[in-house]
Design a protein around this motif. Structure first.
Motif, PDB file in Angstrom:
ATOM      1  N   ALA A 186      -7.185 -52.677  -1.052  1.00  0.00           N
ATOM      2  CA  ALA A 186      -6.010 -53.479  -0.711  1.00  0.00           C
ATOM      3  C   ALA A 186      -5.106 -53.611  -1.935  1.00  0.00           C
ATOM      4  O   ALA A 186      -5.592 -53.753  -3.058  1.00  0.00           O
ATOM      5  CB  ALA A 186      -6.429 -54.857  -0.213  1.00  0.00           C
ATOM      6  N   ASP A 187      -3.807 -53.589  -1.711  1.00  0.00           N
ATOM      7  CA  ASP A 187      -2.847 -53.796  -2.799  1.00  0.00           C
ATOM      8  C   ASP A 187      -2.602 -55.284  -2.999  1.00  0.00           C
ATOM      9  O   ASP A 187      -2.788 -55.815  -4.079  1.00  0.00           O
ATOM     10  CB  ASP A 187      -1.509 -53.113  -2.481  1.00  0.00           C
ATOM     11  N   GLY A 188      -2.159 -55.960  -1.951  1.00  0.00           N
ATOM     12  CA  GLY A 188      -1.905 -57.389  -2.010  1.00  0.00           C
ATOM     13  C   GLY A 188      -3.074 -58.148  -1.414  1.00  0.00           C
ATOM     14  O   GLY A 188      -3.566 -57.801  -0.335  1.00  0.00           O
ATOM     15  N   ILE A 189      -3.540 -59.175  -2.128  1.00  0.00           N
ATOM     16  CA  ILE A 189      -4.651 -59.996  -1.646  1.00  0.00           C
ATOM     17  C   ILE A 189      -4.308 -61.453  -1.917  1.00  0.00           C
ATOM     18  O   ILE A 189      -4.136 -61.863  -3.068  1.00  0.00           O
ATOM     19  CB  ILE A 189      -5.980 -59.642  -2.334  1.00  0.00           C
ATOM     20  N   GLY A 190      -4.198 -62.225  -0.842  1.00  0.00           N
ATOM     21  CA  GLY A 190      -3.947 -63.653  -0.953  1.00  0.00           C
ATOM     22  C   GLY A 190      -5.147 -64.414  -0.428  1.00  0.00           C
ATOM     23  O   GLY A 190      -5.628 -64.137   0.672  1.00  0.00           O
ATOM     24  N   VAL A 191      -5.641 -65.347  -1.201  1.00  0.00           N
ATOM     25  CA  VAL A 191      -6.829 -66.109  -0.838  1.00  0.00           C
ATOM     26  C   VAL A 191      -6.405 -67.494  -0.350  1.00  0.00           C
ATOM     27  O   VAL A 191      -5.739 -68.242  -1.071  1.00  0.00           O
ATOM     28  CB  VAL A 191      -7.786 -66.239  -2.044  1.00  0.00           C
ATOM     29  N   TYR A 192      -6.772 -67.818   0.868  1.00  0.00           N
ATOM     30  CA  TYR A 192      -6.465 -69.104   1.484  1.00  0.00           C
ATOM     31  C   TYR A 192      -7.783 -69.788   1.845  1.00  0.00           C
ATOM     32  O   TYR A 192      -8.850 -69.199   1.697  1.00  0.00           O
ATOM     33  CB  TYR A 192      -5.584 -68.899   2.720  1.00  0.00           C
ATOM     34  N   SER A 193      -7.723 -71.000   2.343  1.00  0.00           N
ATOM     35  CA  SER A 193      -8.954 -71.754   2.579  1.00  0.00           C
ATOM     36  C   SER A 193      -9.828 -71.160   3.680  1.00  0.00           C
ATOM     37  O   SER A 193     -11.051 -71.243   3.604  1.00  0.00           O
ATOM     38  CB  SER A 193      -8.644 -73.221   2.890  1.00  0.00           C
ATOM     39  N   THR A 194      -9.222 -70.549   4.707  1.00  0.00           N
ATOM     40  CA  THR A 194     -10.019 -70.048   5.836  1.00  0.00           C
ATOM     41  C   THR A 194      -9.813 -68.570   6.137  1.00  0.00           C
ATOM     42  O   THR A 194     -10.403 -68.053   7.076  1.00  0.00           O
ATOM     43  CB  THR A 194      -9.701 -70.849   7.113  1.00  0.00           C
ATOM     44  N   PHE A 195      -8.981 -67.895   5.371  1.00  0.00           N
ATOM     45  CA  PHE A 195      -8.733 -66.474   5.612  1.00  0.00           C
ATOM     46  C   PHE A 195      -8.268 -65.795   4.334  1.00  0.00           C
ATOM     47  O   PHE A 195      -7.960 -66.463   3.338  1.00  0.00           O
ATOM     48  CB  PHE A 195      -7.698 -66.265   6.733  1.00  0.00           C
ATOM     49  N   VAL A 196      -8.209 -64.477   4.387  1.00  0.00           N
ATOM     50  CA  VAL A 196      -7.697 -63.679   3.274  1.00  0.00           C
ATOM     51  C   VAL A 196      -6.582 -62.791   3.811  1.00  0.00           C
ATOM     52  O   VAL A 196      -6.740 -62.131   4.844  1.00  0.00           O
ATOM     53  CB  VAL A 196      -8.819 -62.829   2.630  1.00  0.00           C
ATOM     54  N   HIS A 197      -5.462 -62.800   3.113  1.00  0.00           N
ATOM     55  CA  HIS A 197      -4.343 -61.909   3.420  1.00  0.00           C
ATOM     56  C   HIS A 197      -4.617 -60.594   2.704  1.00  0.00           C
ATOM     57  O   HIS A 197      -4.956 -60.580   1.520  1.00  0.00           O
ATOM     58  CB  HIS A 197      -3.040 -62.522   2.905  1.00  0.00           C
ATOM     59  N   VAL A 198      -4.463 -59.483   3.440  1.00  0.00           N
ATOM     60  CA  VAL A 198      -4.666 -58.144   2.889  1.00  0.00           C
ATOM     61  C   VAL A 198      -3.431 -57.324   3.219  1.00  0.00           C
ATOM     62  O   VAL A 198      -2.974 -57.323   4.368  1.00  0.00           O
ATOM     63  CB  VAL A 198      -5.923 -57.493   3.530  1.00  0.00           C
ATOM     64  N   ASP A 199      -2.873 -56.629   2.220  1.00  0.00           N
ATOM     65  CA  ASP A 199      -1.743 -55.756   2.525  1.00  0.00           C
ATOM     66  C   ASP A 199      -1.770 -54.493   1.686  1.00  0.00           C
ATOM     67  O   ASP A 199      -2.572 -54.356   0.768  1.00  0.00           O
ATOM     68  CB  ASP A 199      -0.403 -56.501   2.413  1.00  0.00           C
ATOM     69  N   VAL A 200      -0.891 -53.574   2.068  1.00  0.00           N
ATOM     70  CA  VAL A 200      -0.801 -52.266   1.408  1.00  0.00           C
ATOM     71  C   VAL A 200       0.639 -52.039   0.939  1.00  0.00           C
ATOM     72  O   VAL A 200       1.253 -51.037   1.242  1.00  0.00           O
ATOM     73  CB  VAL A 200      -1.315 -51.130   2.319  1.00  0.00           C
ATOM     74  N   ARG A 201       1.155 -52.949   0.154  1.00  0.00           N
ATOM     75  CA  ARG A 201       2.546 -52.946  -0.304  1.00  0.00           C
ATOM     76  C   ARG A 201       2.869 -51.853  -1.316  1.00  0.00           C
ATOM     77  O   ARG A 201       4.018 -51.622  -1.633  1.00  0.00           O
ATOM     78  CB  ARG A 201       2.904 -54.316  -0.885  1.00  0.00           C
ATOM     79  N   GLY A 202       1.855 -51.227  -1.896  1.00  0.00           N
ATOM     80  CA  GLY A 202       2.091 -50.157  -2.855  1.00  0.00           C
ATOM     81  C   GLY A 202       1.981 -50.589  -4.305  1.00  0.00           C
ATOM     82  O   GLY A 202       1.973 -49.752  -5.196  1.00  0.00           O
ATOM     83  N   VAL A 203       1.903 -51.894  -4.559  1.00  0.00           N
ATOM     84  CA  VAL A 203       1.699 -52.423  -5.914  1.00  0.00           C
ATOM     85  C   VAL A 203       0.684 -53.560  -5.825  1.00  0.00           C
ATOM     86  O   VAL A 203       0.567 -54.221  -4.794  1.00  0.00           O
ATOM     87  CB  VAL A 203       3.014 -52.939  -6.549  1.00  0.00           C
TER      88      VAL A 203
END
Length: 119
Positions: free
Chosen positions: A96-113
């Motif tokens: 994963a490129d972008g990873i955001g950690v929240y209390s009940t989930f994780v954001h995963v993205d492929v933004r290229g950086v």
């Protein structure tokens, strides 16, 4: 779709789009690769809390106007008994490129950086 996921899991969940399988520009193939790798790594089903968001829904939930969700390159995920910090490490390992950690989930993205944050 290929792997562990179905297109309907990524569709916008707002009242306007519900039931229409609205995935905007489509779901980016690299996002599917990363999510399939995460699913293989954890060995249990993954729930897509939020995949594609239409611009209106994205604004309603407080998403950035440049949100990766609007581009079809992001998903917020969870699974049974998930520890969000462990999930972030797995997402990183799986590409994963972008990873955001929240209390009940994780954001995963492929933004290229590479991008990391806590919400």
């Amino acid at each position: 779709m290929s792997g562990y996921f179905q297109l309907k899991e990524f569709a916008c969940k707002c009242k306007r789009c519900k039931g229409s399988l609205n995935v905007g520009p489509g779901i980016h193939p690299k996002l599917l690769e990363v999510l399939n790798a995460i699913r293989s790594e954890v060995g249990i089903p993954i729930v897509i809390n939020s995949g594609y968001r239409c611009p209106e829904h994205n604004a309603e939930v407080g998403g950035s106007p440049k949100s990766q969700h609007v581009e079809g390159t992001a998903a917020d995920i969870r699974w049974k008994d998930m520890d969000v910090d462990d999930a972030a490490l797995i997402a990183d390992y799986c590409g994963a490129d972008g990873i955001g950690v929240y209390s009940t989930f994780v954001h995963v993205d492929v933004r290229g950086v590479k991008a990391r944050w806590r919400g």
